[in-house]
Scaffold this motif. Structure first.
Motif, mmCIF file in Angstrom:
data_model
loop_
_atom_site.group_PDB
_atom_site.id
_atom_site.type_symbol
_atom_site.label_atom_id
_atom_site.label_comp_id
_atom_site.label_asym_id
_atom_site.label_seq_id
_atom_site.Cartn_x
_atom_site.Cartn_y
_atom_site.Cartn_z
ATOM 1 N N VAL A 185 13.362 1.137 4.347
ATOM 2 C CA VAL A 185 14.413 1.765 4.632
ATOM 3 C C VAL A 185 15.379 1.075 4.860
ATOM 4 C CG1 VAL A 185 15.524 2.839 6.615
ATOM 5 C CG2 VAL A 185 12.479 3.401 6.211
ATOM 6 N N ALA A 186 14.999 -0.553 5.039
ATOM 7 C CA ALA A 186 16.593 -1.690 5.219
ATOM 8 C C ALA A 186 16.758 -1.761 4.232
ATOM 9 C CB ALA A 186 15.143 -2.910 5.109
ATOM 10 N N GLU A 187 16.488 -1.711 2.937
ATOM 11 C CA GLU A 187 16.289 -1.799 1.456
ATOM 12 C C GLU A 187 17.353 -0.496 1.376
ATOM 13 O OE1 GLU A 187 12.768 -2.146 -0.952
ATOM 14 O OE2 GLU A 187 12.438 -4.275 -0.291
ATOM 15 N N GLU A 188 16.721 0.496 0.985
ATOM 16 C CA GLU A 188 17.956 1.610 0.627
ATOM 17 C C GLU A 188 19.596 1.654 1.446
ATOM 18 O OE1 GLU A 188 17.718 3.188 -1.792
ATOM 19 O OE2 GLU A 188 15.535 1.544 -2.093
ATOM 20 N N GLN A 200 0.724 -1.289 -0.430
ATOM 21 C CA GLN A 200 0.003 0.369 -0.191
ATOM 22 C C GLN A 200 1.339 1.311 0.190
ATOM 23 O OE1 GLN A 200 -2.157 -0.925 3.786
ATOM 24 N NE2 GLN A 200 -3.438 -2.348 3.199
ATOM 25 N N HIS A 201 0.750 2.486 -1.024
ATOM 26 C CA HIS A 201 1.488 3.075 -1.220
ATOM 27 C C HIS A 201 2.950 2.804 -1.169
ATOM 28 C CE1 HIS A 201 -2.346 5.415 0.386
ATOM 29 N NE2 HIS A 201 -2.327 4.588 0.703
ATOM 30 N N SER A 202 3.226 2.120 -2.011
ATOM 31 C CA SER A 202 4.854 2.090 -2.622
ATOM 32 C C SER A 202 5.408 2.637 -2.922
ATOM 33 C CB SER A 202 5.169 0.427 -3.109
ATOM 34 O OG SER A 202 4.034 0.504 -3.972
ATOM 35 N N LYS A 203 5.173 3.306 -4.074
ATOM 36 C CA LYS A 203 5.890 4.683 -4.196
ATOM 37 C C LYS A 203 6.157 5.626 -3.480
ATOM 38 C CE LYS A 203 4.052 4.248 -8.358
ATOM 39 N NZ LYS A 203 3.420 4.415 -9.823
ATOM 40 N N GLU A 204 5.249 6.088 -2.633
ATOM 41 C CA GLU A 204 5.563 6.995 -1.119
ATOM 42 C C GLU A 204 6.571 6.574 -0.091
ATOM 43 O OE1 GLU A 204 2.813 5.932 -2.220
ATOM 44 O OE2 GLU A 204 1.012 8.210 -3.384
ATOM 45 N N LYS A 205 5.973 5.317 -0.457
ATOM 46 C CA LYS A 205 7.325 4.458 1.175
ATOM 47 C C LYS A 205 8.216 4.650 0.726
ATOM 48 C CE LYS A 205 3.482 2.251 3.114
ATOM 49 N NZ LYS A 205 2.943 1.196 3.397
ATOM 50 N N LYS A 206 8.668 4.322 -1.206
ATOM 51 C CA LYS A 206 9.421 4.250 -1.022
ATOM 52 C C LYS A 206 10.408 5.334 -1.253
ATOM 53 C CE LYS A 206 12.660 2.844 -5.135
ATOM 54 N NZ LYS A 206 14.139 1.798 -4.597
ATOM 55 N N CYS A 207 10.215 5.746 -1.616
ATOM 56 C CA CYS A 207 10.637 7.989 -2.026
ATOM 57 C C CYS A 207 11.142 8.059 -0.538
ATOM 58 C CB CYS A 207 9.489 8.540 -2.093
ATOM 59 S SG CYS A 207 9.198 8.959 -4.133
ATOM 60 N N ILE A 208 10.230 7.801 0.209
ATOM 61 C CA ILE A 208 10.511 8.087 2.069
ATOM 62 C C ILE A 208 11.676 7.784 2.455
ATOM 63 C CG2 ILE A 208 9.677 7.807 4.156
ATOM 64 C CD1 ILE A 208 6.995 8.188 2.997
ATOM 65 N N ALA A 209 12.226 6.759 1.712
ATOM 66 C CA ALA A 209 12.917 5.605 2.057
ATOM 67 C C ALA A 209 14.506 5.840 1.594
ATOM 68 C CB ALA A 209 12.665 4.038 1.613
ATOM 69 N N GLU A 210 14.230 6.227 0.458
ATOM 70 C CA GLU A 210 15.355 7.049 -0.297
ATOM 71 C C GLU A 210 15.804 8.557 0.687
ATOM 72 O OE1 GLU A 210 13.427 7.718 -4.120
ATOM 73 O OE2 GLU A 210 14.091 5.389 -4.777
ATOM 74 N N PHE A 264 4.754 14.352 20.244
ATOM 75 C CA PHE A 264 5.808 14.532 19.610
ATOM 76 C C PHE A 264 7.144 15.316 20.765
ATOM 77 C CE2 PHE A 264 1.892 15.222 16.784
ATOM 78 C CZ PHE A 264 2.555 13.930 16.225
ATOM 79 N N SER A 265 7.361 15.163 21.570
ATOM 80 C CA SER A 265 8.460 15.800 21.998
ATOM 81 C C SER A 265 9.193 15.140 21.911
ATOM 82 C CB SER A 265 7.665 15.943 23.418
ATOM 83 O OG SER A 265 7.687 14.545 23.925
ATOM 84 N N ARG A 266 9.073 14.279 21.442
ATOM 85 C CA ARG A 266 11.352 13.214 21.399
ATOM 86 C C ARG A 266 11.361 13.091 19.963
ATOM 87 N NH1 ARG A 266 13.679 11.556 25.447
ATOM 88 N NH2 ARG A 266 15.035 10.435 24.259
ATOM 89 N N VAL A 267 10.329 13.346 19.331
ATOM 90 C CA VAL A 267 10.758 13.192 17.647
ATOM 91 C C VAL A 267 11.594 14.482 17.239
ATOM 92 C CG1 VAL A 267 9.422 12.977 15.337
ATOM 93 C CG2 VAL A 267 7.983 12.409 17.548
ATOM 94 N N SER A 268 12.469 14.336 16.561
ATOM 95 C CA SER A 268 13.033 14.962 15.736
ATOM 96 C C SER A 268 12.754 15.698 14.365
ATOM 97 C CB SER A 268 14.569 14.456 14.849
ATOM 98 O OG SER A 268 15.414 14.089 16.505
ATOM 99 N N GLU A 269 12.137 14.689 13.816
ATOM 100 C CA GLU A 269 11.664 14.973 12.116
ATOM 101 C C GLU A 269 10.591 13.986 11.815
ATOM 102 O OE1 GLU A 269 14.067 15.273 8.886
ATOM 103 O OE2 GLU A 269 15.747 14.195 10.890
ATOM 104 N N ILE A 270 9.475 14.302 11.088
ATOM 105 C CA ILE A 270 8.167 13.723 10.510
ATOM 106 C C ILE A 270 8.598 13.464 8.837
ATOM 107 C CG2 ILE A 270 5.814 13.021 9.671
ATOM 108 C CD1 ILE A 270 5.755 14.436 12.631
ATOM 109 N N ILE A 271 9.507 12.433 8.089
ATOM 110 C CA ILE A 271 9.323 12.249 6.881
ATOM 111 C C ILE A 271 8.024 11.675 5.871
ATOM 112 C CG2 ILE A 271 11.230 11.120 5.194
ATOM 113 C CD1 ILE A 271 12.923 11.504 7.260
ATOM 114 N N THR A 272 7.534 12.266 5.231
ATOM 115 C CA THR A 272 6.569 12.378 4.645
ATOM 116 C C THR A 272 6.227 12.630 3.313
ATOM 117 O OG1 THR A 272 3.709 11.958 4.333
ATOM 118 C CG2 THR A 272 4.945 14.035 4.793
ATOM 119 N N ASP A 273 5.155 12.361 2.290
ATOM 120 C CA ASP A 273 5.228 12.236 1.030
ATOM 121 C C ASP A 273 4.591 13.469 0.680
ATOM 122 O OD1 ASP A 273 2.385 11.574 -0.041
ATOM 123 O OD2 ASP A 273 2.930 9.860 1.038
#
Length: 255
Positions: free
Chosen positions: A109-112, A76-86, A225-234
């Protein structure tokens, strides 16, 4: 076309057409009907489709309230997930120590990350661990613990104890939903504990989530979100959601 590729093509065709007969799939893929029939049986066993009389339909879409299989979610949403992973692979440096939990985006992410060198990775998912074994000079630590059917993550006291002994540069966490002003969510309380511990014992926490997870409240609140450095999305993230997150001093990267 190997069997995995053929089954992925079947899922893509069902996604496009909602439902198809065995004869239609056979003609499209230039494959014998008996082979297609066996593929449909296997896909149904993986809870990806529902077989009908003479054909199949795609199963209902993933629900954020359910702990579904890693394979199912990764489609599901594999293209978006791949961009995030890259993008994640670009910001991770060689020789870092990482904690990576068992989300479907993290499988990408592991693949990249295999492009990196000398990473040390602690994970509670054997599929991610096996994928990372392809990296040059990597050291992979599996947490152990109770294996949860469906997401294939390891949880419980053994996993929690293992994580508590490590200290990492970054935790990379998947999730089921993000709600501005509230926090991020997952489907299982046991997984929430693992995510909190990985964040606690890492200098930085990165959340990876495609835009379909935005403004989605799942079963269990992991943390604010107090310990979150960043959110990576599409790039499909809703503008209002992005503005609301950034107004609360949350760094959001859309790729």
């Amino acid at each position: 076309m190997n069997p995995d590729e053929r089954r992925n093509e079947i899922l893509d065709l069902l996604n496009e057409n909602q439902n198809m007969t065995i004869t239609e799939l056979s003609e499209k893929l230039e494959t014998q009907e008996a082979t297609i029939r066996r593929d449909l049986i296997l896909l149904e066993q993986k809870s990806l489709i529902i077989r009908t009389h003479g054909g199949a339909v795609l199963k209902e879409p993933y629900s954020p309230w359910m702990a579904t299989s890693l394979f199912e979610r990764s489609r599901q949403h594999s293209k978006e997930k791949k961009c995030i992973a890259e993008y994640v692979a670009e910001i991770i440096q060689n020789d870092e120590i990482l904690m990576i939990d068992g989300g479907s985006t993290n499988l990408f992410v592991a693949e990249e990350l295999q492009k990196k060198e000398n990473l040390v990775v602690v994970t509670n998912n054997s599929n991610i661990g096996e994928t990372l074994m392809g990296g040059n000079g990597f050291k992979i630590y599996l947490t152990g613990g109770e294996l949860v059917q469906g997401p294939s993550t390891m949880v419980g006291n053994i996993a929690e104890e293992t994580i508590s002994h490590f200290r990492a540069d970054r935790a990379i966490l998947g999730l089921n939903g993000i709600v501005p002003g509230d926090g991020y969510f997952c489907a299982l309380p046991q997984e929430a504990v693992i995510k909190r511990l990985m964040s606690k014992y890492s200098r930085e926490t990165i959340l990876v989530a495609d835009s379909s997870k935005m403004n989605v409240r799942s079963f269990y609140l992991v943390n604010d979100f107090s310990r979150v450095s960043e959110i990576i999305t599409d790039k499909n993230i809703d503008r209002d959601t992005l503005d609301e997150l950034e107004a609360n001093n949350i760094k959001v990267i859309s790729v």
